[in-house]
Scaffold this motif. Structure first.
Motif, PDB file in Angstrom:
ATOM      1  N   PRO A 251      50.519  20.818  28.976  1.00  0.00           N
ATOM      2  CA  PRO A 251      49.601  21.252  30.004  1.00  0.00           C
ATOM      3  C   PRO A 251      50.300  22.203  30.815  1.00  0.00           C
ATOM      4  N   GLN A 252      49.580  22.948  31.473  1.00  0.00           N
ATOM      5  CA  GLN A 252      49.866  24.259  32.309  1.00  0.00           C
ATOM      6  C   GLN A 252      49.304  24.032  33.686  1.00  0.00           C
ATOM      7  N   LEU A 253      49.930  24.445  34.758  1.00  0.00           N
ATOM      8  CA  LEU A 253      49.207  24.484  36.183  1.00  0.00           C
ATOM      9  C   LEU A 253      49.257  25.859  36.580  1.00  0.00           C
ATOM     10  N   LYS A 254      48.078  26.631  36.986  1.00  0.00           N
ATOM     11  CA  LYS A 254      48.270  28.031  37.512  1.00  0.00           C
ATOM     12  C   LYS A 254      47.533  27.980  38.839  1.00  0.00           C
ATOM     13  N   LEU A 255      48.019  29.058  39.629  1.00  0.00           N
ATOM     14  CA  LEU A 255      47.678  29.094  41.156  1.00  0.00           C
ATOM     15  C   LEU A 255      46.484  30.209  41.087  1.00  0.00           C
ATOM     16  N   LEU A 256      45.354  29.391  41.465  1.00  0.00           N
ATOM     17  CA  LEU A 256      43.986  29.946  41.836  1.00  0.00           C
ATOM     18  C   LEU A 256      44.041  30.769  43.198  1.00  0.00           C
ATOM     19  N   CYS A 257      43.646  32.014  43.285  1.00  0.00           N
ATOM     20  CA  CYS A 257      43.619  32.791  44.356  1.00  0.00           C
ATOM     21  C   CYS A 257      42.509  33.886  44.343  1.00  0.00           C
ATOM     22  N   GLY A 258      42.259  34.486  45.677  1.00  0.00           N
ATOM     23  CA  GLY A 258      41.415  35.398  45.788  1.00  0.00           C
ATOM     24  C   GLY A 258      42.211  36.761  45.562  1.00  0.00           C
ATOM     25  N   ALA A 259      41.766  37.751  45.308  1.00  0.00           N
ATOM     26  CA  ALA A 259      42.353  39.259  45.179  1.00  0.00           C
ATOM     27  C   ALA A 259      43.184  39.565  46.220  1.00  0.00           C
ATOM     28  N   ASP A 260      43.119  39.255  47.520  1.00  0.00           N
ATOM     29  CA  ASP A 260      43.886  39.665  48.707  1.00  0.00           C
ATOM     30  C   ASP A 260      45.110  38.987  48.696  1.00  0.00           C
ATOM     31  N   PHE A 261      44.985  38.012  47.777  1.00  0.00           N
ATOM     32  CA  PHE A 261      46.247  37.120  47.719  1.00  0.00           C
ATOM     33  C   PHE A 261      47.559  37.749  46.973  1.00  0.00           C
ATOM     34  N   LEU A 262      47.216  38.763  46.235  1.00  0.00           N
ATOM     35  CA  LEU A 262      48.310  39.379  45.499  1.00  0.00           C
ATOM     36  C   LEU A 262      49.040  40.423  46.596  1.00  0.00           C
TER      37      LEU A 262
ATOM     38  N   ARG B 101      56.696  31.403  35.674  1.00  0.00           N
ATOM     39  CA  ARG B 101      56.750  30.134  35.276  1.00  0.00           C
ATOM     40  C   ARG B 101      55.243  29.490  35.206  1.00  0.00           C
ATOM     41  N   PHE B 102      54.596  29.619  36.235  1.00  0.00           N
ATOM     42  CA  PHE B 102      53.115  29.092  36.292  1.00  0.00           C
ATOM     43  C   PHE B 102      52.096  29.884  36.133  1.00  0.00           C
ATOM     44  N   GLY B 103      52.121  30.876  36.668  1.00  0.00           N
ATOM     45  CA  GLY B 103      50.952  32.053  36.266  1.00  0.00           C
ATOM     46  C   GLY B 103      49.770  32.049  37.389  1.00  0.00           C
ATOM     47  N   LEU B 104      49.052  33.130  37.460  1.00  0.00           N
ATOM     48  CA  LEU B 104      47.865  33.049  38.425  1.00  0.00           C
ATOM     49  C   LEU B 104      46.560  33.395  37.976  1.00  0.00           C
ATOM     50  N   VAL B 105      45.708  32.748  38.539  1.00  0.00           N
ATOM     51  CA  VAL B 105      44.231  33.464  38.116  1.00  0.00           C
ATOM     52  C   VAL B 105      43.630  33.656  39.358  1.00  0.00           C
ATOM     53  N   CYS B 106      43.404  35.112  39.372  1.00  0.00           N
ATOM     54  CA  CYS B 106      42.932  35.892  40.615  1.00  0.00           C
ATOM     55  C   CYS B 106      41.591  36.493  40.508  1.00  0.00           C
ATOM     56  N   VAL B 107      40.776  36.118  41.463  1.00  0.00           N
ATOM     57  CA  VAL B 107      39.286  36.314  41.446  1.00  0.00           C
ATOM     58  C   VAL B 107      38.973  37.397  42.434  1.00  0.00           C
ATOM     59  N   SER B 108      38.522  38.564  41.915  1.00  0.00           N
ATOM     60  CA  SER B 108      38.394  39.737  42.637  1.00  0.00           C
ATOM     61  C   SER B 108      36.824  39.571  43.568  1.00  0.00           C
ATOM     62  N   ARG B 109      37.036  40.142  44.761  1.00  0.00           N
ATOM     63  CA  ARG B 109      35.825  40.126  45.502  1.00  0.00           C
ATOM     64  C   ARG B 109      35.700  41.347  46.384  1.00  0.00           C
ATOM     65  N   GLY B 110      34.723  41.996  46.610  1.00  0.00           N
ATOM     66  CA  GLY B 110      34.061  42.909  47.446  1.00  0.00           C
ATOM     67  C   GLY B 110      35.047  44.352  46.628  1.00  0.00           C
ATOM     68  N   GLY B 111      35.537  45.323  47.503  1.00  0.00           N
ATOM     69  CA  GLY B 111      36.139  46.491  46.987  1.00  0.00           C
ATOM     70  C   GLY B 111      37.674  46.022  46.430  1.00  0.00           C
ATOM     71  N   LEU B 112      38.209  44.921  46.561  1.00  0.00           N
ATOM     72  CA  LEU B 112      39.507  44.821  46.393  1.00  0.00           C
ATOM     73  C   LEU B 112      39.836  45.036  44.849  1.00  0.00           C
ATOM     74  N   GLN B 113      41.130  45.612  44.645  1.00  0.00           N
ATOM     75  CA  GLN B 113      41.279  45.764  43.221  1.00  0.00           C
ATOM     76  C   GLN B 113      42.622  45.347  42.893  1.00  0.00           C
ATOM     77  N   PRO B 114      43.124  44.013  42.423  1.00  0.00           N
ATOM     78  CA  PRO B 114      44.039  43.270  42.217  1.00  0.00           C
ATOM     79  C   PRO B 114      45.029  44.059  41.197  1.00  0.00           C
ATOM     80  N   GLU B 115      44.365  44.881  40.139  1.00  0.00           N
ATOM     81  CA  GLU B 115      45.024  45.664  39.279  1.00  0.00           C
ATOM     82  C   GLU B 115      46.132  46.418  39.912  1.00  0.00           C
ATOM     83  N   ARG B 116      45.820  46.905  40.992  1.00  0.00           N
ATOM     84  CA  ARG B 116      46.749  47.896  41.935  1.00  0.00           C
ATOM     85  C   ARG B 116      47.896  47.295  42.284  1.00  0.00           C
ATOM     86  N   ALA B 117      47.662  45.948  42.867  1.00  0.00           N
ATOM     87  CA  ALA B 117      48.744  45.078  43.586  1.00  0.00           C
ATOM     88  C   ALA B 117      49.662  44.650  42.233  1.00  0.00           C
ATOM     89  N   VAL B 118      49.123  44.472  41.071  1.00  0.00           N
ATOM     90  CA  VAL B 118      49.909  44.129  40.088  1.00  0.00           C
ATOM     91  C   VAL B 118      50.537  45.246  39.704  1.00  0.00           C
TER      92      VAL B 118
END
Length: 271
Positions: free
Chosen positions: A137-148, A168-185
């Protein structure tokens, strides 16, 4: 038990999603993150989402306007009464001091593994050895795009903690509004190095609800119906939460993560 059985049934990796935050108060948007993330992760064909955890931060966080954890826990439980897979966990909220996100993740992953081992032992006792080859099993952190974007704030995160959360864990990042999480990565060497472990989910049905705006509306006596569940609205009114006085709670205080990190030498994530 459900972690192992899910893996046995589907041969997919059993996945638990963990959301940490103030939840001050929990909103419909917070809950939508779980649904969006589950749909996305299961659509990859690699994962079977078997659970979700809401973990409100402790009172020691020091954020202005933060109501007591007992109220935030109660509201989250009311909001999630209809969910058959997302639960509210009180461990982090009960800690006397603010707890680093990575420490909370270690705690929950330890619980998941222990539950997994218990099921394997039970299956072995019953003569069913198929669980021995089940996906881990795995555990991943769920967050909004601004979290990154918080990863690059000097003094907020330790470099090794970012490495562990992303690697080790990983993230699942949900984007909202005009935020672009790809840029943070892209802007972070650490996040880019673990980009295969960072899942970016696009939210096509726009929902801009924020807890900050909900609190502001409540302070002004305005309606928040359809932004948060009715049961949460009733609880807020019953306990007279989110008033002008409550918004002054922790006013002028430095956030505990910043104060804690200031006690030791810290460098920016990609320096």
């Amino acid at each position: 038990m459900w972690v192992v059985k899910a893996g046995m049934a589907t041969r997919r990796v059993p996945l638990v999603l963990l959301a940490c935050g103030s939840f001050n108060p929990i909103t419909n948007q917070h809950m939508r993150l779980f649904e969006l993330a589950r749909d996305h992760m299961q659509s990859t064909g690699q994962y079977q989402v078997v659970g979700g955890i809401v973990s409100p931060v402790s009172d020691g966080y020091g954020k202005q306007g933060l109501v007591l954890a007992k109220h935030r826990i109660a509201m989250a439980k009311l909001a999630l009464q209809s969910s058959n897979w997302v639960t509210v966990d009180e461990w982090e909220s009960q800690q006397p001091d603010w707890t680093e996100t990575v420490v909370t993740m270690r705690y929950h992953y330890g619980r998941i593994l222990k539950e997994c081992e218990g099921q394997i032992e039970q299956d072995d006792f019953n003569g069913n050895s198929s669980s021995l080859s089940s996906p881990r099993p795995q555990l991943k952190l769920l967050c909004g795009a601004d979290f990154l974007d918080t990863f690059k704030i000097p003094g907020l995160w330790q470099d090794d903690h970012v490495e562990e959360v992303a690697g080790r864990f990983g993230l699942v990042c949900v984007s909202r509004g005009g935020l672009q999480p790809e840029r943070a990565v892209h802007a972070s060497d650490t996040l880019s190095r673990h980009s295969q472990n960072i899942f970016l989910v696009r939210e096509w049905v726009r929902n801009e609800t924020s807890a900050t705006e909900v609190r502001r509306a409540l302070r002004r006596g305005q309606s928040v119906k359809y932004l948060i569940p009715d049961s949460v609205i009733d609880y807020i009114h019953q306990h007279n939460l989110y008033t002008e006085d409550s918004e002054r709670t922790n006013e002028g205080m430095v956030l505990r993560p910043l104060a804690k990190q200031a006690q030791q030498p810290v460098k920016s994530l990609d320096d």
